[in-house]
Design a protein around this motif. Structure first.
Motif, PDB file in Angstrom:
ATOM      1  N   LEU A  50      -7.166   1.548  -4.128  1.00  0.00           N
ATOM      2  CA  LEU A  50      -7.277   2.152  -2.806  1.00  0.00           C
ATOM      3  C   LEU A  50      -8.173   3.391  -2.819  1.00  0.00           C
ATOM      4  O   LEU A  50      -8.721   3.770  -1.780  1.00  0.00           O
ATOM      5  CB  LEU A  50      -5.891   2.512  -2.280  1.00  0.00           C
TER       6      LEU A  50
ATOM      7  N   VAL B 116      -4.137   2.473   5.580  1.00  0.00           N
ATOM      8  CA  VAL B 116      -3.983   1.254   4.794  1.00  0.00           C
ATOM      9  C   VAL B 116      -3.288   0.186   5.634  1.00  0.00           C
ATOM     10  O   VAL B 116      -2.252   0.449   6.257  1.00  0.00           O
ATOM     11  CB  VAL B 116      -3.184   1.527   3.503  1.00  0.00           C
TER      12      VAL B 116
ATOM     13  N   GLU C  78      -9.958   1.903   1.188  1.00  0.00           N
ATOM     14  CA  GLU C  78      -8.688   1.562   1.826  1.00  0.00           C
ATOM     15  C   GLU C  78      -8.776   0.220   2.534  1.00  0.00           C
ATOM     16  O   GLU C  78      -7.760  -0.299   3.005  1.00  0.00           O
ATOM     17  CB  GLU C  78      -8.289   2.662   2.815  1.00  0.00           C
TER      18      GLU C  78
ATOM     19  N   GLY D  91       0.801  -1.210   0.000  1.00  0.00           N
ATOM     20  CA  GLY D  91       0.000   0.000   0.000  1.00  0.00           C
ATOM     21  C   GLY D  91       0.834   1.260   0.000  1.00  0.00           C
ATOM     22  O   GLY D  91       0.330   2.345   0.312  1.00  0.00           O
TER      23      GLY D  91
ATOM     24  N   ARG E  93       0.248   4.795   2.702  1.00  0.00           N
ATOM     25  CA  ARG E  93      -0.906   5.678   2.898  1.00  0.00           C
ATOM     26  C   ARG E  93      -1.493   5.491   4.289  1.00  0.00           C
ATOM     27  O   ARG E  93      -1.635   4.369   4.771  1.00  0.00           O
ATOM     28  CB  ARG E  93      -1.992   5.366   1.870  1.00  0.00           C
TER      29      ARG E  93
END
Length: 355
Positions: free
Chosen positions: A227, A173, A231, A104, A170
């Motif tokens: 995403l 995530v 998420e 992620g 992120r």
């Protein structure tokens, strides 16, 4: 049997029999299957230790200075150096970028180490370096540092490359196999087996009536698209060495769930299917370099699939199965005839030196 018949040299086999106490490394130890897992579990992990390593993913997620980073490293020994659809330079970037993306993370910087064999042509090195730079620019990452070593003639194979990468994860995530639960939908981003067959065809001089090109590509943009929908993806994995079968088995084992795959739903291009049929290979175990497999909560699966299909690298994305409570840690495939077969973790690899 004649008394002069020599016993087979099992240590020279690519995918040896399951001899768990082998005193020497064999090719199968680098194949991403059961032998690779044993080498990591029994040799490397006890020597290194540390909590960051314990997740045993393709990249580690670590906290540093208030930032959440993904960090990975990979080495590339593909033969030949150039193949339809890519080169060792493209692989060195895309393979590392993809490992970061599966956490992620938004990939940012790479290191690059070249190990050159004495006698390799400088022009070949330049071509590889240019391909690597081209791939980095296309993936939106910067090669920030590097190293070069030269080994004596006969002690390498032209060019080996190691790349490491870092990227920012992120907020919100959390991609890891332990989040998989029964009912999760399994999605693959496109046709499988293309890279392994493409490399093998040029290496062995095989022709299948149509040129098969590697799917080598950086998947960070596709992951960003997914995403953006939610998420709450549970896990992503790029099925490289050991193919789709290895990736699914690793996720099933780590999550403690079973996985059921509908065999006819798995997208296999006709040229790959034909090549595998001729050579006695199973496409589920053939390496990919531009595909991902995702375990997605059922309530988000339709929206994620639609977003994937709107992206250039996910146009042929398909739902291929689901996570189940039955047979935990095991992957099974439902065949077109209504039967069921176990899809085991490969022991070694069908096609060595493909990445």
């Amino acid at each position: 049997m004649s008394e002069t018949t020599e016993a087979p040299d099992v240590l020279a086999w690519t995918c040896p029999l399951p001899l768990r106490d082998q005193p020497r490394v064999v090719m199968g130890h680098g194949g991403g299957g059961a032998l690779s897992a044993e080498l990591v579990r029994d040799v490397f992990a006890p020597a290194y230790g540390g909590p960051a390593l314990s997740a045993m993913g393709d990249s580690a997620t670590v906290e540093l200075g208030g930032a959440r980073l993904a960090f990975t490293t990979d080495s590339f020994v593909v033969r030949p150096l150039f193949f339809p659809g890519g080169s060792i330079g493209h692989l060195a970037v895309n393979g590392t970028v993809n490992d970061l993306a599966m956490s992620g993370a938004r990939p940012a910087y790479l290191s690059c180490g070249f190990i050159l064999e004495e006698g390799v042509e400088t022009g070949v090195v330049r071509r590889v370096a240019e391909a690597l730079g081209e791939a980095a620019r296309a993936a939106g990452v910067e090669v920030a540092t590097g190293d070069t070593k030269v080994v004596e003639a006969g002690h390498g194979d032209g060019i080996f490359i190691n790349t490491s990468g870092i990227g920012l994860v992120r907020p919100g995530v959390d991609l890891r196999p332990q989040r998989v639960v029964p009912g999760d939908v399994v999605i693959v981003s496109g046709p499988i087996g293309v890279h392994g067959v493409a490399v093998m065809s040029v290496r062995e001089g095989l022709e299948f009536g149509v040129e098969i090109e590697s799917d080598c590509a950086a998947l960070a943009g596709l992951v960003e698209t997914m995403l953006a929908v939610t998420e709450d993806l549970h896990v992503l994995r790029d099925p490289t060495r050991g193919g789709l079968a290895a990736a699914l088995n690793e996720i099933a084992a780590a999550s403690g769930t079973g996985v059921v795959v509908r065999e006819r739903a798995v997208p296999v291009p006709a040229p790959v299917a034909n090549a595998c049929a001729v050579l006695g290979l199973d496409p589920m175990y053939v390496a990919n370099e531009g595909k991902l497999v995702a375990f997605v909560p059922r309530e988000h699966a339709d929206a994620v699939l639609a977003a994937m299909r709107a992206h250039p690298l996910g146009r042929e994305a398909a739902v291929i199965g689901e996570a189940v409570a039955d047979h935990p840690g095991m992957v099974v495939a439902r065949t077109g005839l209504g039967g069921t077969r176990v899809v085991d973790l490969p022991l070694g690899e069908q096609l060595p030196r493909i990445c």
